[in-house]
Design a protein around this motif. Structure first.
Motif, PDB file in Angstrom:
ATOM      1  N   ARG A  67       0.511  -1.386  -0.270  1.00  0.00           N
ATOM      2  CA  ARG A  67      -0.038  -0.211  -0.008  1.00  0.00           C
ATOM      3  C   ARG A  67       0.706   1.103   0.399  1.00  0.00           C
ATOM      4  N   GLN A  68       0.807   2.148  -0.254  1.00  0.00           N
ATOM      5  CA  GLN A  68       1.020   3.512  -0.397  1.00  0.00           C
ATOM      6  C   GLN A  68       0.307   4.256   0.587  1.00  0.00           C
ATOM      7  N   LEU A  69       1.326   4.923   1.296  1.00  0.00           N
ATOM      8  CA  LEU A  69       0.820   5.662   2.523  1.00  0.00           C
ATOM      9  C   LEU A  69      -0.684   6.500   1.710  1.00  0.00           C
ATOM     10  N   GLU A  70      -1.797   6.725   3.121  1.00  0.00           N
ATOM     11  CA  GLU A  70      -3.098   7.356   2.060  1.00  0.00           C
ATOM     12  C   GLU A  70      -3.797   7.389   3.789  1.00  0.00           C
ATOM     13  N   LYS A  71      -4.652   9.037   3.344  1.00  0.00           N
ATOM     14  CA  LYS A  71      -5.823   8.849   4.510  1.00  0.00           C
ATOM     15  C   LYS A  71      -6.071   7.981   4.846  1.00  0.00           C
ATOM     16  N   GLY A  72      -6.191   7.380   6.172  1.00  0.00           N
ATOM     17  CA  GLY A  72      -7.476   6.748   6.805  1.00  0.00           C
ATOM     18  C   GLY A  72      -6.391   5.386   7.478  1.00  0.00           C
ATOM     19  N   MET A  73      -5.408   5.167   6.883  1.00  0.00           N
ATOM     20  CA  MET A  73      -4.008   4.948   7.541  1.00  0.00           C
ATOM     21  C   MET A  73      -3.231   4.724   9.288  1.00  0.00           C
ATOM     22  N   LYS A  74      -3.632   3.821   9.706  1.00  0.00           N
ATOM     23  CA  LYS A  74      -2.796   4.317  10.815  1.00  0.00           C
ATOM     24  C   LYS A  74      -1.353   3.504  10.856  1.00  0.00           C
ATOM     25  N   VAL A  75      -0.599   4.131  11.662  1.00  0.00           N
ATOM     26  CA  VAL A  75       0.571   4.116  10.962  1.00  0.00           C
ATOM     27  C   VAL A  75       2.125   3.876  12.661  1.00  0.00           C
ATOM     28  N   LEU A  76       2.787   3.401  12.590  1.00  0.00           N
ATOM     29  CA  LEU A  76       3.680   3.974  13.793  1.00  0.00           C
ATOM     30  C   LEU A  76       5.354   3.784  12.823  1.00  0.00           C
ATOM     31  N   LEU A  77       5.484   6.185  13.456  1.00  0.00           N
ATOM     32  CA  LEU A  77       6.220   6.372  13.453  1.00  0.00           C
ATOM     33  C   LEU A  77       7.288   6.764  14.282  1.00  0.00           C
ATOM     34  N   ASN A  78       8.521   6.258  13.643  1.00  0.00           N
ATOM     35  CA  ASN A  78       9.459   6.892  14.911  1.00  0.00           C
ATOM     36  C   ASN A  78       9.659   8.359  14.135  1.00  0.00           C
ATOM     37  N   VAL A  79       9.359   9.622  15.451  1.00  0.00           N
ATOM     38  CA  VAL A  79       9.533  10.830  14.815  1.00  0.00           C
ATOM     39  C   VAL A  79       9.957  11.447  16.152  1.00  0.00           C
ATOM     40  N   GLU A  80      10.910  12.350  15.360  1.00  0.00           N
ATOM     41  CA  GLU A  80      11.509  14.603  16.096  1.00  0.00           C
ATOM     42  C   GLU A  80      10.868  15.354  16.137  1.00  0.00           C
ATOM     43  N   VAL A  81      10.363  15.551  17.569  1.00  0.00           N
ATOM     44  CA  VAL A  81       9.762  16.391  17.510  1.00  0.00           C
ATOM     45  C   VAL A  81      10.515  17.535  17.847  1.00  0.00           C
ATOM     46  N   VAL A  82       9.952  18.565  16.246  1.00  0.00           N
ATOM     47  CA  VAL A  82      10.426  20.072  16.392  1.00  0.00           C
ATOM     48  C   VAL A  82       9.342  21.322  16.765  1.00  0.00           C
ATOM     49  N   ILE A 133       9.245  12.911  10.229  1.00  0.00           N
ATOM     50  CA  ILE A 133       9.401  11.207  10.654  1.00  0.00           C
ATOM     51  C   ILE A 133      10.401  11.525  10.035  1.00  0.00           C
ATOM     52  N   ARG A 134      11.461  10.049  10.921  1.00  0.00           N
ATOM     53  CA  ARG A 134      12.226   9.550  11.016  1.00  0.00           C
ATOM     54  C   ARG A 134      11.545   8.123  10.248  1.00  0.00           C
ATOM     55  N   ASP A 135      11.032   7.066  10.529  1.00  0.00           N
ATOM     56  CA  ASP A 135      11.261   5.858   9.975  1.00  0.00           C
ATOM     57  C   ASP A 135      10.148   5.394  10.881  1.00  0.00           C
ATOM     58  N   ILE A 136       9.719   4.718   9.869  1.00  0.00           N
ATOM     59  CA  ILE A 136       8.109   4.087   9.347  1.00  0.00           C
ATOM     60  C   ILE A 136       7.897   2.352  10.006  1.00  0.00           C
ATOM     61  N   ASP A 137       7.456   1.808  11.168  1.00  0.00           N
ATOM     62  CA  ASP A 137       6.702   0.454  11.112  1.00  0.00           C
ATOM     63  C   ASP A 137       6.556   0.062   9.833  1.00  0.00           C
ATOM     64  N   PRO A 138       6.721  -0.759   9.093  1.00  0.00           N
ATOM     65  CA  PRO A 138       5.470  -1.144   8.138  1.00  0.00           C
ATOM     66  C   PRO A 138       4.408  -2.018   8.621  1.00  0.00           C
ATOM     67  N   THR A 139       5.049  -3.367   9.876  1.00  0.00           N
ATOM     68  CA  THR A 139       4.805  -4.216  10.407  1.00  0.00           C
ATOM     69  C   THR A 139       3.287  -4.188  10.724  1.00  0.00           C
ATOM     70  N   TYR A 140       2.903  -2.576  11.534  1.00  0.00           N
ATOM     71  CA  TYR A 140       1.584  -2.276  12.622  1.00  0.00           C
ATOM     72  C   TYR A 140       1.156  -1.921  11.093  1.00  0.00           C
ATOM     73  N   THR A 141       1.272  -1.490  10.607  1.00  0.00           N
ATOM     74  CA  THR A 141       0.364  -1.185   9.476  1.00  0.00           C
ATOM     75  C   THR A 141      -0.317  -2.349   8.829  1.00  0.00           C
ATOM     76  N   ILE A 142       0.612  -2.853   8.676  1.00  0.00           N
ATOM     77  CA  ILE A 142       0.339  -4.071   7.978  1.00  0.00           C
ATOM     78  C   ILE A 142      -1.112  -5.113   8.790  1.00  0.00           C
ATOM     79  N   GLY A 143      -0.643  -5.077  10.702  1.00  0.00           N
ATOM     80  CA  GLY A 143      -1.481  -5.407  11.423  1.00  0.00           C
ATOM     81  C   GLY A 143      -2.868  -5.046  11.275  1.00  0.00           C
ATOM     82  N   ASP A 144      -2.615  -3.666  11.385  1.00  0.00           N
ATOM     83  CA  ASP A 144      -4.309  -3.070  11.666  1.00  0.00           C
ATOM     84  C   ASP A 144      -5.066  -2.813   9.750  1.00  0.00           C
ATOM     85  N   LEU A 145      -4.178  -2.975   9.084  1.00  0.00           N
ATOM     86  CA  LEU A 145      -4.856  -3.088   7.319  1.00  0.00           C
ATOM     87  C   LEU A 145      -5.900  -4.930   7.221  1.00  0.00           C
ATOM     88  N   GLU A 146      -5.057  -5.402   8.068  1.00  0.00           N
ATOM     89  CA  GLU A 146      -5.850  -6.816   8.359  1.00  0.00           C
ATOM     90  C   GLU A 146      -6.730  -6.934   9.449  1.00  0.00           C
TER      91      GLU A 146
END
Length: 410
Positions: free
Chosen positions: A82-97, A108-121
């Motif tokens: 999947r592409q990043l899209e509206k309504g998708m839940k994501v697990l992000l590694n972020v730097e607060v600025v 956003i420095r990193d995205i864990d795709p396994t979290y999104t896969i689990g939510d999509l399923e």
């Protein structure tokens, strides 16, 4: 009271946040908006919701800079499909600025795709469970597939490469079968796909009696454009559609919810065309087989009748002689019977004549006259009533021997 400038305030906030969040953190959020610019940067609008109420309790802007996005994007899309899209839940590694001019945001420095896969399923399972609870999940699959699917309604983007593959496969089939195809244009990727496909189905429904099947073609898009085919609304409409639906969305690895509810799923638009050609070929082969069986049956029947006639032909002389002998015997028997019947009939009739002659003789006037009776005649007719006479009438009286002439006086 001493006042400070807005810039100084924002700068203090910036320093405080920087001290509090010296390291990046992992957060979960839902994407509510995605924007890509020409420089390759990806801008996300993120939100946190209370699941039971579906109400937003927090929002933030997120940025994936181009040099990071070039690395994260292919990994995420390859892993999730999947592409990043509206309504998708994501697990992000972020730097607060915090910027004095632009305010609070997240790099956003990193995205864990396994979290999104689990939510999509999880979402897919929920949608499938809802379709099953509604009693519609297998409705289209349970429709009887037409014996000769020759008139086809196609839902596709007019510019889709898969549409060209589909049409070419149908039109250049090696058997020369002719198919009638009507295109119902629709958007096949993005947020508008669901509404567009449902609208196309509604247009087809107006001409339901004209078409045999519906084919949905997406071919030519990327594997990451499949999210729109996991829509409950689209799947519910397809599941309840009164014509069999063939899903030729053009992917092999993942099964969408549309694939699950459609009457048939094929990997590519070309495969959808091959399926229709194969169906017609099976019917043609079956008809040819029936034709051969009828022809063979006719030949066998004709051969059987020919041999039966030949057998009868050899038996005819014997049968004729036997029939003639039987007829001769029957004729002799009948002749004998006729002679006997004739003699009996003549005897009966002779006896009857003798009786009649006796009765005639007994009724003869001469017989009566011989007994002393006489017959009086006037004008050639016997007189039986004296009142019919008048004076002067001339009468003739016949006796056994001779006649007497007289005149009535009284």
């Amino acid at each position: 009271m001493e006042a400070i400038s807005l810039y100084e305030l924002n700068n203090r906030i910036k320093q405080t946040l920087k001290a509090s969040f010296a390291d990046s953190v992992w957060i979960t959020a839902e994407i509510t908006e995605v924007q890509l610019n020409r420089s390759g940067h990806c801008y996300l609008q993120l939100a946190d919701k209370r699941e039971q109420e579906d109400s937003i309790v927090a929002t933030a802007r997120g940025t994936i800079w181009a040099f990071t996005f070039r690395t994260l994007r292919p990994y995420f899309e390859t892993t999730t499909g999947r592409q990043l899209e509206k309504g998708m839940k994501v697990l992000l590694n972020v730097e607060v600025v915090f910027h004095e001019l632009y305010g609070y945001s997240l790099n956003i420095r990193d995205i864990d795709p396994t979290y999104t896969i689990g939510d999509l399923e999880r979402k897919k399972r929920e949608i499938l469970a809802q379709l099953e609870a509604d009693g519609v999940i297998d409705m289209n699959r349970e429709l009887e597939f037409p014996v000769l699917p020759k008139t086809i309604a196609v839902i596709s983007s007019p510019t889709a490469a898969g549409l060209g593959d589909f049409m070419n496969q149908l039109q250049t089939n090696p058997y020369g079968y002719r198919f009638q195809v009507k295109l119902f244009p629709a958007i096949m990727q993005g947020d508008k796909t669901t509404d567009s496909v449902i609208a196309a189905l509604e247009r087809i429904y107006e001409y339901e009696s004209v078409f045999d099947v519906v084919v949905i073609i997406r071919g030519g898009g990327s594997q990451t454009d499949l999210g729109c085919f996991d829509s409950y609304e689209m799947a519910a409409n397809i599941a309840q559609f009164p014509l069999p639906v063939i899903a030729g969305i053009g992917h092999e690895r993942d099964e969408t919810i549309v694939d699950r509810v459609a009457h048939m799923r094929v990997k590519t638009p070309t495969a959808a065309a091959e399926l229709l050609i194969h169906q017609v070929t099976e019917v043609a082969e079956h008809l040819e087989e029936l034709s051969m069986r009828i022809q063979q049956g006719a030949y066998m029947l004709l051969d059987l009748e020919r041999r039966r006639l030949e057998t009868l032909q050899t038996r005819i002389p014997n049968l004729v002689h036997r029939k003639l002998a039987d007829a001769r015997f029957s004729l002799l028997a009948a002749k004998k019977d006729l002679s006997q019947v004739t003699k009996a009939l003549v005897a009966r009739q002779s006896h009857r004549l003798e009786l009649l002659q006796q009765r005639i003789a007994d009724a003869s006037p001469d017989k009566l006259l011989s007994r002393g009776y006489s017959i009086t005649i006037k004008d050639g007719k016997a007189v039986t009533d004296a009142s019919s006479l008048k004076p002067g009438d001339r009468l003739t009286t016949r006796l056994l021997k001779g006649e007497v002439q007289s005149v009535v006086e009284k």
